[in-house]
Design an enzyme around this catalytic site. Sequence first.
Site, PDB file in Angstrom:
ATOM      1  N   SER A   1      51.046  76.552  35.690  1.00 42.89           N
ATOM      2  CA  SER A   1      51.418  75.378  34.911  1.00 42.89           C
ATOM      3  C   SER A   1      50.714  75.373  33.559  1.00 42.89           C
ATOM      4  CB  SER A   1      51.127  74.109  35.712  1.00 42.89           C
ATOM      5  OG  SER A   1      51.657  72.975  35.073  1.00 42.89           O
TER       6      SER A   1
ATOM      7  N   ASP B   1      55.096  72.682  28.544  1.00 38.00           N
ATOM      8  CA  ASP B   1      54.036  73.546  29.055  1.00 38.00           C
ATOM      9  C   ASP B   1      54.614  74.897  29.506  1.00 38.00           C
ATOM     10  OD1 ASP B   1      55.317  72.734  31.375  1.00 38.00           O
ATOM     11  OD2 ASP B   1      53.476  72.369  32.491  1.00 38.00           O
TER      12      ASP B   1
ATOM     13  N   ASP C   1      55.403  76.539  32.253  1.00 34.24           N
ATOM     14  CA  ASP C   1      56.497  76.686  33.221  1.00 34.24           C
ATOM     15  C   ASP C   1      57.575  75.627  33.042  1.00 34.24           C
ATOM     16  OD1 ASP C   1      54.795  74.668  34.240  1.00 34.24           O
ATOM     17  OD2 ASP C   1      55.462  75.033  36.288  1.00 34.24           O
TER      18      ASP C   1
ATOM     19  N   ASP D   1      57.668  72.246  33.127  1.00 35.26           N
ATOM     20  CA  ASP D   1      57.864  71.052  33.948  1.00 35.26           C
ATOM     21  C   ASP D   1      57.242  69.806  33.310  1.00 35.26           C
ATOM     22  OD1 ASP D   1      55.201  71.620  34.421  1.00 35.26           O
ATOM     23  OD2 ASP D   1      55.371  71.697  36.603  1.00 35.26           O
TER      24      ASP D   1
END
Length: 573
Positions: free
Chosen positions: A149, A301, A303, A305
Amino acid sequence: MTDFKPEILDRINNWLTPAFDEKDQKTIKDMIANKPKELEDAFYKDLEFGTGGMRGTMGLGTNRINKYTLGKNTQGLSNYLKEIFNGDIKVVIAYDCRNNSKEFAAVVAGIFSANGIKVFLFEDLRTTPELSFAVRHLDCHCGIVLTASHNPPEYNGYKVYWQDGGQLVPPQDAAIIEIINGLEYEDINFNKNEALIEVIGKKIDDVFIDESVKNGSFNTSQSAKDDFKIVFTALHGTSITAIPETLKRAGFNNVSIVEEQAEPNGNFPTVKSPNPEEPEALEMALKLAEKVNADLVVGTDPDSDRLGIAIRDLDGNLKLLNGNQTMVVMIDYLLKQAHKGTIKGNEFIASTIVSTPMLQIIGKAYGTEYMEVLTGFKWIAKLIKDYPNKKFIGGGEESFGFMVGDFVRDKDAVTSTLLACEIAANAKANDSSFYEELIQLYIKHGFYKEKLISITKKGIEGAQEIKQIMINARENPPKSINNSDVIKIEDYQLSIAKNISKGTQEAIDIPKSNVLIYYTADGSKIALRPSGTEPKIKFYISVNTALDNVASIDTTEQKLDNRIDNILNDMNL
């Protein structure tokens, strides 16, 4: 070796056996001689599933992300899947831009295939929301995304998704952990079966992006979209594979991309942290926005999400919003749109116990049920699974995550970015703005202001410090904070809510978690929570007051900021 505790020494010695590559054994021997403190930290515990899956620093050791720790968990997951499902089992795997993510994804795919499990492996980096979508679209039993993340570059990890497209939750998580804990490293089957690995890509991309457009668009006119300028930055992450195309298909053509941050790079060279929660991360995007006179800035960010946005304030200056502010505007807009259609009365919205109380108030104003869960989007996704007869409108959490509808079962910066653009473009076309819509919500429901303080405590000593902070807060709670009496304490580890003023208590019907929340007589809310994915303890502060009119927004906000500062000073933060 004699300076290590016996249990740590046992773990180290185990990694010096033939189950581990010779070069890795040599590295560990070198660390014994030259880096004993670093080695101790790498072996003092086993990595565990937290609020966002398994996540940690890359390197050798039981407390690190490497092919062995990932392998052991994947082997345990394979065993569990074969234990509870009959017939052919399918999994889908994605990975983000981080260093070693592609290699780790190949390791995980190989272990699944070695255990006779069919694997759909994305050809290149993809967003976390697309992985969540693909689990259900491909009718898979499980999904994995290799990501850490928004954590620093030295981190990696993986999130595990179940058949519903949501992250792993009880009872599956405990059952899988029990199987993993019963395995030895030599039990990992690394002998991959290429015939069971199918590479996927554009076909899934197209369906996912079309669904994102469908769920994030609400009949905003093309002229409004043409008159709206957007600056977007991927912060070197995966969203570059989805967000520009999603905006294009939705009709937003005035999109300027921060080219210096468009190239995926696990070292994140242009930012200190690839986290849109940090103002510094959006500096380059803000500069470009001023240059092109953009209406809205969006950053995501690694990834994809989480999203951070900046919008024009009443004076035309770009203003960064926090996750709570973005979330309340989005929820209000979704509820407004829902009420233009057919409302059946079974709709609900959701958020987390450390997010703004304002969301519950907005839901009540629309007569829509509000549900509250622990931190982590897996709990919001679980609500959708647990209440199949209810319709999920949307929900979010303070940490810059939001989910529109239920076609994705995790926070989704792709669809949420489109939704933010739709709201702002529509507002501009009606002589308003995203910021003015937020102010109107404050006037109607009360001005809620939040702040997050994160304190990092690394290593063994840090973990003990965090533990002691929570013990002290639990055993010696403050009687007042900022000269306002503490009237209620919620202890989610004990599942008890104590009403101090009335001398009563009641049970909390939410899974146990190491979280404490203090409520004071002046309406302030202070939550304490150790992070599930980082060596941090977090303090969430929420204050509120009435807002009479638009003209008093700045002075009222300053009063709330002062109250937050006073709370932090009183708590020595």
